[in-house]
Design a protein around this motif. Structure first.
Motif, PDB file in Angstrom:
ATOM      1  N   ARG A  85      27.481 -15.349  82.192  1.00  0.00           N
ATOM      2  CA  ARG A  85      26.169 -14.782  81.882  1.00  0.00           C
ATOM      3  C   ARG A  85      26.296 -13.320  81.486  1.00  0.00           C
ATOM      4  NH1 ARG A  85      22.384 -11.815  84.655  1.00  0.00           N
ATOM      5  NH2 ARG A  85      23.430 -12.068  86.649  1.00  0.00           N
ATOM      6  N   VAL A  86      27.081 -12.537  82.254  1.00  0.00           N
ATOM      7  CA  VAL A  86      27.246 -11.123  81.949  1.00  0.00           C
ATOM      8  C   VAL A  86      28.008 -10.950  80.633  1.00  0.00           C
ATOM      9  CG1 VAL A  86      28.248  -8.940  82.742  1.00  0.00           C
ATOM     10  CG2 VAL A  86      27.051 -10.428  84.348  1.00  0.00           C
ATOM     11  N   ALA A  87      28.997 -11.795  80.376  1.00  0.00           N
ATOM     12  CA  ALA A  87      29.740 -11.711  79.114  1.00  0.00           C
ATOM     13  C   ALA A  87      28.812 -12.007  77.936  1.00  0.00           C
ATOM     14  CB  ALA A  87      30.923 -12.673  79.128  1.00  0.00           C
ATOM     15  N   ALA A  88      27.944 -13.004  78.068  1.00  0.00           N
ATOM     16  CA  ALA A  88      26.996 -13.319  76.998  1.00  0.00           C
ATOM     17  C   ALA A  88      26.008 -12.176  76.790  1.00  0.00           C
ATOM     18  CB  ALA A  88      26.256 -14.613  77.319  1.00  0.00           C
ATOM     19  N   ASP A  89      25.534 -11.586  77.887  1.00  0.00           N
ATOM     20  CA  ASP A  89      24.618 -10.443  77.780  1.00  0.00           C
ATOM     21  C   ASP A  89      25.309  -9.247  77.121  1.00  0.00           C
ATOM     22  OD1 ASP A  89      22.598 -11.908  78.980  1.00  0.00           O
ATOM     23  OD2 ASP A  89      22.981 -11.086  80.983  1.00  0.00           O
ATOM     24  N   ALA A  90      26.557  -9.018  77.463  1.00  0.00           N
ATOM     25  CA  ALA A  90      27.313  -7.912  76.873  1.00  0.00           C
ATOM     26  C   ALA A  90      27.551  -8.162  75.382  1.00  0.00           C
ATOM     27  CB  ALA A  90      28.641  -7.718  77.602  1.00  0.00           C
ATOM     28  N   ALA A  91      27.855  -9.409  75.018  1.00  0.00           N
ATOM     29  CA  ALA A  91      28.055  -9.748  73.606  1.00  0.00           C
ATOM     30  C   ALA A  91      26.760  -9.510  72.826  1.00  0.00           C
ATOM     31  CB  ALA A  91      28.517 -11.196  73.467  1.00  0.00           C
ATOM     32  N   SER A  92      25.631  -9.869  73.417  1.00  0.00           N
ATOM     33  CA  SER A  92      24.339  -9.632  72.764  1.00  0.00           C
ATOM     34  C   SER A  92      24.078  -8.140  72.595  1.00  0.00           C
ATOM     35  CB  SER A  92      23.210 -10.257  73.575  1.00  0.00           C
ATOM     36  OG  SER A  92      23.372 -11.645  73.653  1.00  0.00           O
ATOM     37  N   ALA A  93      24.406  -7.369  73.609  1.00  0.00           N
ATOM     38  CA  ALA A  93      24.210  -5.920  73.536  1.00  0.00           C
ATOM     39  C   ALA A  93      25.116  -5.300  72.470  1.00  0.00           C
ATOM     40  CB  ALA A  93      24.477  -5.290  74.898  1.00  0.00           C
ATOM     41  N   LEU A  94      26.348  -5.798  72.350  1.00  0.00           N
ATOM     42  CA  LEU A  94      27.244  -5.289  71.304  1.00  0.00           C
ATOM     43  C   LEU A  94      26.729  -5.668  69.928  1.00  0.00           C
ATOM     44  CD1 LEU A  94      30.796  -5.914  72.815  1.00  0.00           C
ATOM     45  CD2 LEU A  94      29.654  -3.725  72.457  1.00  0.00           C
ATOM     46  N   GLU A  95      26.218  -6.880  69.789  1.00  0.00           N
ATOM     47  CA  GLU A  95      25.654  -7.310  68.510  1.00  0.00           C
ATOM     48  C   GLU A  95      24.464  -6.438  68.133  1.00  0.00           C
ATOM     49  OE1 GLU A  95      26.546  -9.359  66.060  1.00  0.00           O
ATOM     50  OE2 GLU A  95      28.395  -9.746  67.163  1.00  0.00           O
ATOM     51  N   ALA A  96      23.660  -6.043  69.099  1.00  0.00           N
ATOM     52  CA  ALA A  96      22.525  -5.168  68.818  1.00  0.00           C
ATOM     53  C   ALA A  96      22.994  -3.799  68.336  1.00  0.00           C
ATOM     54  CB  ALA A  96      21.658  -5.017  70.068  1.00  0.00           C
ATOM     55  N   ARG A  97      24.178  -3.389  68.756  1.00  0.00           N
ATOM     56  CA  ARG A  97      24.726  -2.091  68.334  1.00  0.00           C
ATOM     57  C   ARG A  97      25.601  -2.201  67.090  1.00  0.00           C
ATOM     58  NH1 ARG A  97      26.125   2.208  72.787  1.00  0.00           N
ATOM     59  NH2 ARG A  97      24.069   2.368  73.720  1.00  0.00           N
ATOM     60  N   ARG A  98      25.782  -3.383  66.569  1.00  0.00           N
ATOM     61  CA  ARG A  98      26.639  -3.574  65.393  1.00  0.00           C
ATOM     62  C   ARG A  98      26.257  -2.642  64.244  1.00  0.00           C
ATOM     63  NH1 ARG A  98      30.015  -7.391  63.182  1.00  0.00           N
ATOM     64  NH2 ARG A  98      29.724  -8.807  64.934  1.00  0.00           N
ATOM     65  N   PRO A  99      24.966  -2.488  63.876  1.00  0.00           N
ATOM     66  CA  PRO A  99      24.645  -1.571  62.769  1.00  0.00           C
ATOM     67  C   PRO A  99      25.142  -0.140  63.016  1.00  0.00           C
ATOM     68  CG  PRO A  99      22.733  -2.914  63.310  1.00  0.00           C
ATOM     69  CD  PRO A  99      23.765  -3.186  64.355  1.00  0.00           C
ATOM     70  N   LEU A 100      25.051   0.328  64.256  1.00  0.00           N
ATOM     71  CA  LEU A 100      25.565   1.659  64.598  1.00  0.00           C
ATOM     72  C   LEU A 100      27.083   1.701  64.435  1.00  0.00           C
ATOM     73  CD1 LEU A 100      25.237   4.525  65.971  1.00  0.00           C
ATOM     74  CD2 LEU A 100      25.745   3.325  68.106  1.00  0.00           C
ATOM     75  N   PHE A 101      27.775   0.681  64.927  1.00  0.00           N
ATOM     76  CA  PHE A 101      29.229   0.633  64.824  1.00  0.00           C
ATOM     77  C   PHE A 101      29.680   0.624  63.363  1.00  0.00           C
ATOM     78  CE2 PHE A 101      29.442  -1.879  69.081  1.00  0.00           C
ATOM     79  CZ  PHE A 101      29.198  -0.720  69.788  1.00  0.00           C
ATOM     80  N   VAL A 102      28.980  -0.167  62.534  1.00  0.00           N
ATOM     81  CA  VAL A 102      29.358  -0.271  61.122  1.00  0.00           C
ATOM     82  C   VAL A 102      29.111   1.055  60.416  1.00  0.00           C
ATOM     83  CG1 VAL A 102      28.766  -1.388  58.929  1.00  0.00           C
ATOM     84  CG2 VAL A 102      29.072  -2.766  60.991  1.00  0.00           C
ATOM     85  N   LYS A 103      27.946   1.636  60.632  1.00  0.00           N
ATOM     86  CA  LYS A 103      27.600   2.872  59.933  1.00  0.00           C
ATOM     87  C   LYS A 103      28.464   4.043  60.380  1.00  0.00           C
ATOM     88  CE  LYS A 103      23.872   5.981  58.817  1.00  0.00           C
ATOM     89  NZ  LYS A 103      22.527   6.419  59.069  1.00  0.00           N
ATOM     90  N   GLN A 104      28.648   4.180  61.688  1.00  0.00           N
ATOM     91  CA  GLN A 104      29.329   5.356  62.219  1.00  0.00           C
ATOM     92  C   GLN A 104      30.850   5.244  62.152  1.00  0.00           C
ATOM     93  OE1 GLN A 104      27.714   6.480  65.979  1.00  0.00           O
ATOM     94  NE2 GLN A 104      29.146   8.146  66.294  1.00  0.00           N
ATOM     95  N   CYS A 105      31.399   4.035  62.318  1.00  0.00           N
ATOM     96  CA  CYS A 105      32.856   3.902  62.427  1.00  0.00           C
ATOM     97  C   CYS A 105      33.488   3.094  61.292  1.00  0.00           C
ATOM     98  CB  CYS A 105      33.207   3.248  63.766  1.00  0.00           C
ATOM     99  SG  CYS A 105      32.658   4.211  65.188  1.00  0.00           S
TER     100      CYS A 105
END
Length: 178
Positions: A85-105
Motif C-alpha cells: 500500500r505504501v509503495a503504491a502511494d509513493a509511486a502515485s506521489a512520484l507520478e504526480a511530481r513527474r512534470p517537475l522532474f521532467v522540467k527541472q532535471c
C-alpha cells in the motif's frame, strides 16, 4: 651558562621531555574492546526477555544496568499488504511530481546529451508513522542512466507524503523518465 645559549637549551630540554612522554605514553597497551556481537546474537538477545541483574546482598554498591543494543524492527516484520500500500502511494506521489522532474532535471539533461532517450531510477524512500518522507535515496539502473539528471533528482528536497501508515516504512519504487 651564557645568556645566548639559554633559549636553545630550553627548547632542547622541552623537546626531550615531550619525546620521553610520548615514548612512554605509547608503550602502554591499548585496552581492547570486547568483540562486537553478531547480528544473529543481537537478534536473539532482542527476542529473548532479559533476566534482571541482581546484585548480591552483601555488596554495598548499587547494581549496574546491563546495556542492551536497541532492537530495530526487521523489515520482515512489516506486513506485506502495508508495504504494498505504501509503495503504491509513493509511486502515485512520484507520478504526480513527474512534470517537475521532467522540467527541472530531464529536459536540461536531454539538451546536453540526447542519449539515452529514457532513464530508469530506483527511489528508496522511508516514511514515518504520519506518512511524511524522512529519507530518500535514488539509484540509477545500469545502461539507462543519466548521472546529471540523477544528481538533479537527488537535490530536490524531501516532501513527498503518503497516507499515514502507522509505522515507519521503507519502500523501493521505480520511475522511468521522461
Amino acid at each position: 651558562m651564557q645568556k645566548e645559549l639559554m633559549t636553545p637549551a630550553a627548547i632542547l630540554l622541552g623537546s626531550l621531555i615531550i619525546a620521553a612522554g610520548l615514548y612512554f605514553g605509547l608503550q602502554q597497551p591499548v585496552p581492547s574492546a570486547p568483540p562486537p556481537a553478531s547480528a544473529e546474537a543481537r537478534a536473539a538477545s532482542a527476542r529473548a526477555p532479559a533476566a534482571p541483574a541482581e546484585a548480591p546482598a552483601s555488596a554495598g554498591t548499587p547494581s549496574q544496568p546491563i546495556p542492551r543494543p536497541a532492537a530495530a524492527a526487521p523489515s520482515s516484520a512489516l506486513p506485506s499488504e502495508l508495504y504494498e500500500r505504501v509503495a503504491a502511494d509513493a509511486a502515485s506521489a512520484l507520478e504526480a511530481r513527474r512534470p517537475l522532474f521532467v522540467k527541472q532535471c530531464w529536459e536540461p539533461s536531454l539538451k546536453k546529451n540526447p542519449t539515452p532517450a529514457r532513464a530508469r531510477y530506483l527511489f528508496n524512500m522511508t516514511f514515518d508513522e504520519s506518512g511524511k518522507e524522512i529519507a530518500r535515496g535514488i539509484s540509477e539502473v545500469r545502461g539507462m542512466d543519466r548521472p546529471d539528471a540523477a544528481h538533479c533528482l537527488r537535490m530536490i528536497p524531501l516532501g513527498i507524503g503518503v497516507p499515514p501508515p502507522g509505522a515507519r516504512v521503507a519502500v523501493e519504487v521505480e520511475l522511468t523518465l521522461p
